[in-house]
Design a protein around this motif. Structure first.
Motif, short mmCIF file in Angstrom:
data_model
loop_
_atom_site.label_atom_id
_atom_site.label_comp_id
_atom_site.label_asym_id
_atom_site.label_seq_id
_atom_site.Cartn_x
_atom_site.Cartn_y
_atom_site.Cartn_z
N ARG A 1 0.84 -1.20 0.00
CA ARG A 1 0.00 0.00 0.00
C ARG A 1 0.87 1.24 0.00
O ARG A 1 0.59 2.21 -0.71
N GLU A 2 1.91 1.21 0.83
CA GLU A 2 2.85 2.33 0.85
C GLU A 2 3.54 2.48 -0.51
O GLU A 2 3.73 3.59 -1.00
N GLU B 1 2.37 6.39 -7.04
CA GLU B 1 1.50 7.46 -7.53
C GLU B 1 2.21 8.81 -7.44
O GLU B 1 2.15 9.63 -8.37
N LEU C 1 1.23 4.13 -3.01
CA LEU C 1 1.17 5.57 -2.74
C LEU C 1 2.40 6.27 -3.29
O LEU C 1 2.31 7.31 -3.95
#
Length: 290
Positions: free
Chosen positions: A198-199, A205, A202
């Protein structure tokens, strides 16, 4: 230059060298006039460390990679046919091979100056399990161009770290306890990996936004450089014209000075001629009166 050749080169590089090399290849394609290829190269994503290690394994250990691909095909067939005995045998082989290959990936990465943490090594092993379960994932991995680790499959014959009753009924209780402990460790590692992914998403992105901003900045820089060169050319042209005009001005000034000098000389000659004419006229009058 073509995209496949560039991609093969780039995905063989450590992640830290990827972006600079990719941008250099994109600039070379643009300089060569192939803007479409340049843009396709620029869209290539930098691999994560786990993806790099998996790519390195596929590239540097083709024989072992072939073993994993063949084992995956056999496992998928046994799973479809519900062949329990075959699954039992292949499951043990699955555990041995994925463990050995993940260790080899760690060694290859370390020799390349990219040591793997336990979490990254687990991502590599998850990728290998995905290769066993999914033929598309197998093909993607075999090309050596992964950009991120593949997710471990759900519902496929479990690796041999599951409890004995789930896959192999004839294992003794000590081995079953060890496998349960390993499963618990894997679940903990998977949760940490999920958080890390998930990190990672992020950060990817953010990275994508930064790359877009960089491309815009580079385009603005190119336009500014073009305008600067055009302005410098205009200044050069105007400077040359100014020098030519100044030279013409000096030539005209010299000609004007010469004309003034000639006019002044002519004026003096005229006055002298007039004086002489008047003197002559005066002498003639005087003689007439005698």
């Amino acid at each position: 230059m073509d995209l496949d050749a560039v991609a093969d080169e780039l995905y063989g590089l450590p992640p830290g060298e990827f972006t600079a090399a990719r941008d250099e290849r994109a600039r070379a394609a643009r300089t060569a006039g192939d803007r479409e290829l340049a843009e396709r190269i620029r869209r290539l994503r930098r691999p994560t460390l786990a993806a790099y290690a998996g790519n390195l394994l596929a590239r540097e250990r083709p024989d072992e990679a072939g073993q994993l691909l063949r084992l995956g095909a056999a496992l998928r067939q046994a799973h479809q046919q519900l062949d329990g005995e075959q699954l039992r045998q292949l499951s043990a082989r699955q555990h041995q091979l994925t463990f050995a290959l993940s260790r080899q990936a760690g060694e290859l990465a370390a020799r390349a100056g990219q040591p793997l943490s336990d979490g990254v090594r687990q991502e590599v092993q998850d990728t290998l399990h995905a290769v066993l379960a999914d033929p598309e994932a197998a093909g993607e991995w075999a090309r050596g161009r992964l950009t991120k680790a593949l997710a471990a499959p759900v519902g496929f014959p479990a690796p041999a770290t599951r409890p004995a009753a789930a896959t192999v009924t004839d294992l003794d209780s000590a081995r079953a306890r060890r496998r349960r402990r390993q499963q618990e460790e894997r679940e903990q590692a998977r949760r940490r990996a999920d958080e890390a992914r998930r990190e990672q998403r992020l950060r990817e992105e953010e990275w994508s936004v930064a790359e877009a901003q960089q491309r815009r900045a580079e385009e603005e820089q190119r336009q500014a450089e073009d305008e600067r060169r055009q302005a410098e050319q205009r200044v050069s042209d105007l400077t040359r014209r100014l020098h030519d005009a100044e030279r013409d001005q000096r030539r005209c000034q010299e000609a004007a000075q010469q004309a003034r000098d000639h006019a002044q000389a002519a004026d003096r000659a005229l006055r002298e001629a007039r004086r002489r004419a008047e003197d002559a006229a005066a002498r003639a009058d005087k003689l007439d009166r005698l």
